[in-house]
Design an enzyme around this catalytic site. Structure first.
Site, mmCIF file in Angstrom:
data_model
loop_
_atom_site.group_PDB
_atom_site.id
_atom_site.type_symbol
_atom_site.label_atom_id
_atom_site.label_comp_id
_atom_site.label_asym_id
_atom_site.label_seq_id
_atom_site.Cartn_x
_atom_site.Cartn_y
_atom_site.Cartn_z
ATOM 1 N N HIS A 218 0.898 -0.884 0.109
ATOM 2 C CA HIS A 218 0.031 -0.121 -0.432
ATOM 3 C C HIS A 218 1.208 0.548 0.123
ATOM 4 C CE1 HIS A 218 0.749 -0.648 4.954
ATOM 5 N NE2 HIS A 218 0.810 1.033 4.384
ATOM 6 N N ASP B 183 0.021 -7.683 1.597
ATOM 7 C CA ASP B 183 0.620 -6.427 1.571
ATOM 8 C C ASP B 183 2.263 -6.531 1.806
ATOM 9 O OD1 ASP B 183 0.168 -3.570 2.120
ATOM 10 O OD2 ASP B 183 0.116 -3.642 3.955
ATOM 11 N N GLY C 250 3.375 7.058 8.097
ATOM 12 C CA GLY C 250 4.475 6.541 7.239
ATOM 13 C C GLY C 250 5.357 5.740 8.307
ATOM 14 N N ASN C 251 5.291 5.193 9.150
ATOM 15 C CA ASN C 251 5.964 4.397 9.058
ATOM 16 C C ASN C 251 6.119 2.683 8.407
ATOM 17 O OD1 ASN C 251 5.770 5.377 12.697
ATOM 18 N ND2 ASN C 251 7.649 3.759 11.832
ATOM 19 N N SER C 252 4.623 3.042 7.771
ATOM 20 C CA SER C 252 4.303 1.702 7.131
ATOM 21 C C SER C 252 5.349 1.338 6.257
ATOM 22 C CB SER C 252 3.796 2.430 5.796
ATOM 23 O OG SER C 252 1.978 2.078 6.698
ATOM 24 N N LEU D 214 -3.375 -25.735 1.564
ATOM 25 C CA LEU D 214 -3.202 -27.340 2.140
ATOM 26 C C LEU D 214 -4.784 -28.384 1.116
ATOM 27 C CD1 LEU D 214 -2.158 -29.297 3.837
ATOM 28 C CD2 LEU D 214 -3.922 -28.000 5.597
ATOM 29 N N GLY D 215 -5.738 -27.296 0.729
ATOM 30 C CA GLY D 215 -6.899 -27.526 -0.197
ATOM 31 C C GLY D 215 -7.670 -28.404 0.546
#
Length: 511
Positions: free
Chosen positions: A142, A172, A249-251, A306-307
């Site tokens: 993002h 993300d 802003g830390n993202s 894994l199904g």
């Protein structure tokens, strides 16, 4: 003689005052009602001030010093600034008398109209972490989503232009690169080893400030907060929760341990106001490492499955739990279904089994299971611990991709659309007198978002001249095309107006 009298009088006065205070406090002053000296029945509280040397041999340990960790961590964290250029998108609306007339060839009068939307430019900033000395940087998807320009500023204030290597909206995460060498970078730690209560540091560029370091502890592990799943049904959430201060802003910045090792990528905060309110969330580095390696090697993430079919007990009502004979405190994942072509079926897993471990790691919750499986790629073998009729078993499974095989999955034209797609429910199609359609449930980053203003709940009925009745039909209709017009309607539009969107596919793998 006079001086001696004055001194004696002063001494007698002091002693008299002290004696009066003692007598009053002992015999006349009101007593606190509680057990403790603060007048309550609670344990006495004091200011938590650390005073080294105040009490000899008290065995107190001074607070952990984070200077070395901060010194290691700050050079490897960068400031990312992005720019999205202003643009115009078309939303052409054609009013039809009915969907049936449009798609079954009957004659009708047509009224055409068109609208042109102007989207202003945007600028944003975030953080990133250098993971190699030749300029590879991991950040949040993002942070760079739909950016036309990306600049990276190092801790020494040198600025570079960056390009996107690959993105994964499901976790993300994104990898970008700058053209530079001999750069400081952070070493991967092991997020499996961190414990609740362990000291951690968050490093980034919050609120457009310079490099900022905050400290806190790990307050929880394997947390799902719904921030990714709101955008994509296949999103993966298994966050490390901390109380280290993290703000906008830390993202994309680093979560490091006291040795300066990278243990997570800061991604989100829990806040009613948008500012830090006590809890922040980081993607565990063991998951980051796998996603980054896939993006650098294949250009996309090789997702393993894994199904099995399952539901998250924390998202279910009491009546739903009773209907499935489940409980919220179940120490494992109850298998509600096993597709016959999946990895679990081949390993002998059956409906009703309870999966407790993957490769020896406990999977007592859905986020823990998702995180463990997401670390592997199709073709990898994993051991599965499960219980059946209160007996414990172990099986080996070879994980598969979404197509049911172990081959490498290359990005396709549908991936470049950047939308969540699913077949139009049969009951809706039958009510409209159609064979089918494809519903857009979410619009994420990709061609559709960049070139149109299409929203969720749009139903694709045509791609060019081809009728679209399934996701596979849409894929076939788009493959090899330079451009295409999508036609359909919105489920929320009571008038059932027909909209069309023109897409330029020349830069996708479809061409």
């Amino acid at each position: 003689m006079r001086f001696q009298q004055v001194a004696a009088t002063f001494l007698i006065s002091v002693l008299t005052a002290a004696g009066s205070i003692f007598v009053y406090s002992k015999y006349f002053a009101p007593k606190p009602e509680g057990t403790f000296q603060n007048g309550s029945n609670d344990i006495p509280v004091n200011y938590a001030k650390y005073m080294p040397g105040a009490i000899p041999n008290d065995n107190l340990t001074p607070p952990t010093d984070f200077q070395q960790a901060a010194k290691i961590g700050t050079p490897g964290v960068v400031h990312i600034k992005t720019k999205i250029n202003p643009k115009q998108v078309n939303n052409n609306l054609q009013k039809r008398r009915s969907l049936i007339e449009e798609f079954f060839g009957e004659q009708f009068d047509e009224e055409e109209g068109g609208r042109r939307y102007y989207i202003p430019g945007q600028m944003a900033s975030g953080s990133g972490v250098l993971i190699s000395d030749d300029g590879f940087i991991v950040t949040n998807n993002h942070v760079v989503d739909d950016a036309d320009e990306i600049s990276v500023t190092l801790s020494n204030n040198k600025t570079y232009t960056a390009k996107v290597i690959g993105t994964d909206p499901n976790t993300d995460l994104a990898v970008i690169r700058i053209d530079a060498n001999n750069l400081p970078y952070l070493l991967y730690g092991n997020s499996d080893e961190i414990q609740v209560g362990q000291w951690v540091l968050a490093v980034g560029y919050p609120l457009n400030l310079e490099t900022t370091v905050t400290a806190g502890i790990v307050s929880a592990k394997s947390r799902a907060i719904g921030i990714n799943t709101r955008q994509r049904r296949s999103a993966i959430e298994s966050f490390i929760q901390t109380d280290a201060a993290v703000n906008q802003g830390n993202s994309g910045g680093a979560l490091i341990n006291t040795a300066g090792e990278l243990i997570g990528i800061n991604s989100a905060i829990a806040s009613p106001t948008g500012a830090y309110a006590g809890y922040s969330y980081a993607i565990p580095v063991n998951l980051v490492r796998k996603v980054v390696n896939d993006l650098m090697k294949f250009g996309n993430v090789q997702r393993a499955y894994l199904g099995i079919e399952y539901q998250d007990p924390s998202q279910m009502s009491e009546s739903q739990l009773r209907a499935l004979n489940m409980s919220r405190d179940l120490a494992g994942i109850k298998v509600l279904g096993v597709p016959p072509t999946g990895a679990a079926a081949a390993a002998g897993i059956k409906e009703g089994d309870i999966i407790t471990k993957i490769n020896g790691v406990n999977t007592s919750s859905v986020p823990e299971l998702m995180e463990q499986i997401s670390r592997y790629k199709p073709g990898d073998k994993v051991s599965i611990n499960y219980t059946r009729n209160d007996k414990e078993y172990t099986a080996s499974a070879i994980l598969k991709n979404l197509d049911g095989n172990t081959g490498i999955v290359k990005p396709g034209v549908l991936d470049y659309l950047g939308a969540e797609l699913r077949p139009l429910p049969k009951e809706i199609a039958q009510r409209l007198g159609m064979e089918g359609g494809v519903m857009v449930t979410n619009v994420n980053s990709g061609i559709i978002k960049k070139q149109t203003n299409m929203k969720s709940n749009f139903v694709i009925l045509k791609a060019g001249n081809a009728k679209i009745e399934s996701v596979d039909a849409l894929k076939s209709a788009l493959q090899g095309k330079k451009s295409v017009r999508l036609e359909g309607f919105y489920m929320t539009d009571r008038q059932a107006n027909i909209y069309y969107y023109d897409l330029d596919l020349s830069n996708s793998v479809a061409f």
